[in-house]
Motif scaffolding. Sequence first.
Motif, PDB file in Angstrom:
ATOM      1  N   GLU A   1      -0.323   4.601 -19.455  1.00  0.00           N
ATOM      2  CA  GLU A   1      -0.649   5.161 -18.147  1.00  0.00           C
ATOM      3  C   GLU A   1      -1.751   4.369 -17.461  1.00  0.00           C
ATOM      4  O   GLU A   1      -1.694   4.102 -16.259  1.00  0.00           O
ATOM      5  CB  GLU A   1      -1.036   6.639 -18.276  1.00  0.00           C
ATOM      6  CG  GLU A   1       0.197   7.504 -18.149  1.00  0.00           C
ATOM      7  CD  GLU A   1      -0.062   8.956 -18.542  1.00  0.00           C
ATOM      8  OE1 GLU A   1      -1.238   9.300 -18.814  1.00  0.00           O
ATOM      9  OE2 GLU A   1       0.917   9.725 -18.585  1.00  0.00           O
TER      10      GLU A   1
ATOM     11  N   ARG B   1      -0.442  -0.701 -10.433  1.00  0.00           N
ATOM     12  CA  ARG B   1      -0.403  -0.194  -9.051  1.00  0.00           C
ATOM     13  C   ARG B   1      -1.546  -0.757  -8.229  1.00  0.00           C
ATOM     14  O   ARG B   1      -1.382  -1.121  -7.062  1.00  0.00           O
ATOM     15  CB  ARG B   1      -0.435   1.326  -9.053  1.00  0.00           C
ATOM     16  CG  ARG B   1       0.889   1.874  -9.524  1.00  0.00           C
ATOM     17  CD  ARG B   1       1.018   3.362  -9.268  1.00  0.00           C
ATOM     18  NE  ARG B   1       2.340   3.767  -9.734  1.00  0.00           N
ATOM     19  CZ  ARG B   1       2.571   4.855 -10.443  1.00  0.00           C
ATOM     20  NH1 ARG B   1       1.572   5.658 -10.763  1.00  0.00           N
ATOM     21  NH2 ARG B   1       3.786   5.125 -10.822  1.00  0.00           N
TER      22      ARG B   1
ATOM     23  N   ILE C   1      -0.751  -4.219  -7.307  1.00  0.00           N
ATOM     24  CA  ILE C   1       0.222  -4.289  -6.217  1.00  0.00           C
ATOM     25  C   ILE C   1      -0.472  -4.029  -4.883  1.00  0.00           C
ATOM     26  O   ILE C   1      -0.251  -4.732  -3.893  1.00  0.00           O
ATOM     27  CB  ILE C   1       1.369  -3.282  -6.449  1.00  0.00           C
ATOM     28  CG1 ILE C   1       2.226  -3.738  -7.625  1.00  0.00           C
ATOM     29  CG2 ILE C   1       2.211  -3.131  -5.197  1.00  0.00           C
ATOM     30  CD1 ILE C   1       3.190  -2.699  -8.117  1.00  0.00           C
ATOM     31  N   ARG C   2      -1.350  -3.032  -4.867  1.00  0.00           N
ATOM     32  CA  ARG C   2      -2.066  -2.705  -3.629  1.00  0.00           C
ATOM     33  C   ARG C   2      -2.916  -3.891  -3.173  1.00  0.00           C
ATOM     34  O   ARG C   2      -2.924  -4.252  -1.999  1.00  0.00           O
ATOM     35  CB  ARG C   2      -2.939  -1.462  -3.827  1.00  0.00           C
ATOM     36  CG  ARG C   2      -2.162  -0.179  -3.749  1.00  0.00           C
ATOM     37  CD  ARG C   2      -3.089   1.000  -3.480  1.00  0.00           C
ATOM     38  NE  ARG C   2      -3.915   1.307  -4.638  1.00  0.00           N
ATOM     39  CZ  ARG C   2      -3.592   2.233  -5.541  1.00  0.00           C
ATOM     40  NH1 ARG C   2      -2.463   2.916  -5.415  1.00  0.00           N
ATOM     41  NH2 ARG C   2      -4.367   2.469  -6.564  1.00  0.00           N
TER      42      ARG C   2
ATOM     43  N   GLU D   1      -0.675  -6.571  -1.820  1.00  0.00           N
ATOM     44  CA  GLU D   1      -0.148  -6.259  -0.495  1.00  0.00           C
ATOM     45  C   GLU D   1      -1.210  -6.430   0.579  1.00  0.00           C
ATOM     46  O   GLU D   1      -0.933  -6.942   1.665  1.00  0.00           O
ATOM     47  CB  GLU D   1       0.389  -4.834  -0.477  1.00  0.00           C
ATOM     48  CG  GLU D   1       1.525  -4.670  -1.458  1.00  0.00           C
ATOM     49  CD  GLU D   1       2.699  -3.936  -0.847  1.00  0.00           C
ATOM     50  OE1 GLU D   1       2.478  -2.809  -0.374  1.00  0.00           O
ATOM     51  OE2 GLU D   1       3.802  -4.505  -0.848  1.00  0.00           O
TER      52      GLU D   1
ATOM     53  N   TYR E   1     -11.388  -2.404  -3.494  1.00  0.00           N
ATOM     54  CA  TYR E   1     -11.242  -3.802  -3.902  1.00  0.00           C
ATOM     55  C   TYR E   1     -11.757  -4.760  -2.855  1.00  0.00           C
ATOM     56  O   TYR E   1     -11.289  -5.876  -2.718  1.00  0.00           O
ATOM     57  CB  TYR E   1      -9.809  -4.115  -4.292  1.00  0.00           C
ATOM     58  CG  TYR E   1      -8.804  -3.253  -3.597  1.00  0.00           C
ATOM     59  CD1 TYR E   1      -8.261  -3.657  -2.387  1.00  0.00           C
ATOM     60  CD2 TYR E   1      -8.441  -2.023  -4.135  1.00  0.00           C
ATOM     61  CE1 TYR E   1      -7.359  -2.852  -1.739  1.00  0.00           C
ATOM     62  CE2 TYR E   1      -7.540  -1.217  -3.482  1.00  0.00           C
ATOM     63  CZ  TYR E   1      -6.999  -1.637  -2.290  1.00  0.00           C
ATOM     64  OH  TYR E   1      -6.119  -0.841  -1.652  1.00  0.00           O
TER      65      TYR E   1
END
Lengths: 226, 473
Positions: free
Chosen positions: B290, B297, B300-301, B304, B434
Motif C-alpha cells: 500500500e 501515485r 504520477i502526480r 503530470e 512536491y
Amino acid sequence: MKVLVVEDDREAARYVEKGLREAGHVVDLAHDGEIGLFMATTESYDVIVLDRMLPKRDGVSLLKAARAKNVGTPVLILSALSDVDQRVEGLRAGGDDYLTKPYSFSELLARVEILGARRSQPLLPDTVFTVADLKLDRLARRVTRSGQVIDLQPREFRLLEYLMRHVGQVVTRTMLLENVWDYHFDPQTNVIDVHVSRLRAKVDKGFEEPLIHTVRGAGYVVRQGD
Amino acid sequence: MTEQNTAAATKPALGALRRIAATTAFRLSALFLVLFSLSAAGFVMYLTDYATRAVRSQLVERVNNDAQTLLAIYESDGLPALIDAVGDRSRAPGANLYLVASTAGDSYAGNIILYDIAALTRTGWADLEYARDDGSIVTRDGFARTFALEGTFRLLIGRDLEEQSRLRAIMLSAGSWGAGGVVLFGLIAAALLSWRVLRRIDTLTETTRTIMATETAARLPTTGSGDELDRLAEAVNAMLDRIGTLMRGLEQVSNDIAHDLRTPLSRLAARTEAALREDQDPAAMRAALEAGLEDTRELIRTFEALLLIAKAEAGAGHHTFARVDLALIAKEMAELYEPAAEDVGLQLSVRADEPAFVHGHRELLARVIANLIDNGIKYGAQGTPAELSVVVEQDQGSVRLSVTDHGPGIPQEERARVLARFVRLDQSRTKPGYGLGLALVSAIAKLHGADLSLDDARPGLKISLMFKTLAAA
C-alpha cells in the motif's frame, strides 16, 4: 456486464481483463484497431474500454467508425495524452468518458461500472432517488431521511444526488470532481474527502445505519446495508 | 619555390577568387557591368559618329563659302582671274584643297595632285585620294566638290579629311579607354564589395558553426550599421536566445525529473526490496504494498505536474483559450477548498462579486487558483489571523487575482527563487507536497500573459496575478 477491451499492450490488457473478471464481468480482448472495430460492430457489449493509440487504426478513428455504424455502446477512452484538450477531442469523437494513463485499476473499474449501468437506466432521469430511508427530490430540491428534512448546501445536494444516482456503485474522487464540480484535474489533497465527510455528517449522523461508505483505495459508495 | 609549392600557394588564392565570383553581389555586379559596357560602347559610337558628322558639315560649309567666292571671281573676271585667285589661296597656310584642271588631267593651278582623275569628270561631292603638290608622296584622304567651268575646265575645292579621322580616332580611343576604365573599376568595386559581404557572411557562417559545435553562448557579430546583414544577425541572435531559453528549460526539466522522481523511485525500490527480503506476515506485506502504491501515485502526480509545466511553458493549450469568468472560477475553487481549509482551522473567504472576463483556459486557471489556495492552506494554517482570502477585482483594464495568507510569508530575497521549479524553502521541507505548486502557477501565468507577483501581507504572503481584461462580449 460484458466488456470489450481494445488495448495493444498485451500485459496491460491482461491485467485489466483479470481485474474486470474478478469484479464479475465478461471480458473480450482486441489488440489492434481493426479487430477492435470488427468486434465492436459485430458483438454486443455493455462497455468498450478503448486505448487511444493502437496499431492499424487509432482509437479515435475506431470510435468514429463504430459510431457511424450506430454502435451506441458507452466507450471509456484510455490515453497517455493528459491534455484537457485531448480529452475534449476524445469525447467529441463519441467517447463517454476519458481516463489518462497511468490510471489506477479501481478508477478504471468504477468508471466502467458507471458507464455499463448507464445503459440499463431508464431514458427519463429519475426525479426522486431513494436509498433506504434517504430520499432526494431533484425537482423540489429536498432531502429527507426518515421523513426528517436535511438541510444541504447546493453543492452538497449535487454531491448527494450524484452518489444516489449511482447507488451501489463506487465513485472515485476524480469522478466526483469531474461530475459535481466540472473540473478535470487531480485535486491532490483531501478536498473531496472533506466535502464527503461534511455531507456524511448531515446525512448519516444520528442515524443507525450509515449510507455513505468509503471504499478503501477507490472512493465512495452509497448503499444500504454493509 | 618548387612547382608544387606554387600550385599549393595559388590554389587557395584561386579558391578565394572562385568564392568571390560565386557570390550574388559579384554576379549581380558583373551582370550590370556587361549591360553598362554595352550601353557605354553604343554611346561612344554614337558620340563619335555625331562629332564626325558635325565636323564634316562644318567643312562642307567652309568649302561652299570658298567656292562661292571663287565662282564669283570666275563669273566676273574669267578663267585667268580664277586661276590667279586659286594660285594665291593654295599657298595660304591651312588652305583648302584647290585644283583647276582639265578633264584630261592638266593642272593649271592648285595645291594637290590627284591619284585618280575620275574625280574631275563628274561634278559634285566626292571622296578622293591625293598628294600635296609639294613633292611629298604621302597619300592623303580628302573630299572635294567639283565644279564644271568652260570647256573641259574643272574647279575642284575640297578639304583634307585627316583632321576628321584623327578626331574620330581620338574620340574612339578616349571613349574605349574611358569605358574600359569604368569596367575595370566596376570589376574591382564588385570584387571588393563581394569580398566585404563575403567576409561578413564568412564570419556569420563561422560563428554559426562554432555555436553548433560547442559554444552555444556565442552570438553573431553585428557592425551596428543596421544594414540587412545586421538585421539578419540580430534576428538570428534573437532566435538563438529563444532556443537557449528553451534548451535551458529542457535541461531544467530533465534535472527536475531526475531530482524529484529519483528520490521517490529509490524509496519505492527500497521499500519493495525490503518487503520481498524479509520474511514478513501478510499484513506487513500488504502495508508495504500500500505504501508502494501511494509512492507510485505521488510519482504520477509529480510527473503530470512536470509535464503540465513543460507544456505551459512551451505555450501549449494557447489555441483553445476562450472567454472565461475568472471570478466564477475563483468562487468555485474557493467553494471546493473551503471545507478543507476549515478542517485545519482556516477561514477561507472569497471576494469576487463582479464577473471578470479574461482570455484563458478554464481548467488551467482553476489549477492556478487551486494551487494558490492549497499553498495558502499549507502555510497559512498557523497564521494570525487564521484567514485565507481569495480576491478577484477589476483594476483599470486588468483583472487582479490575489490569494493572501497570514502565515510565515516568504522573505523578499527568496521570492524569485520560490517561483523556480522545485525550489522549496528550507522550513517547508517537512510539509507534504512536491514543490511544484508555485512553479506551475508561474508557468500557467506566463502562458496567459499574466504578471505574477509575491508581496508581503504583513505577516504572510500575498500572491497576485494581473490579467488583461477582456471586453464584455
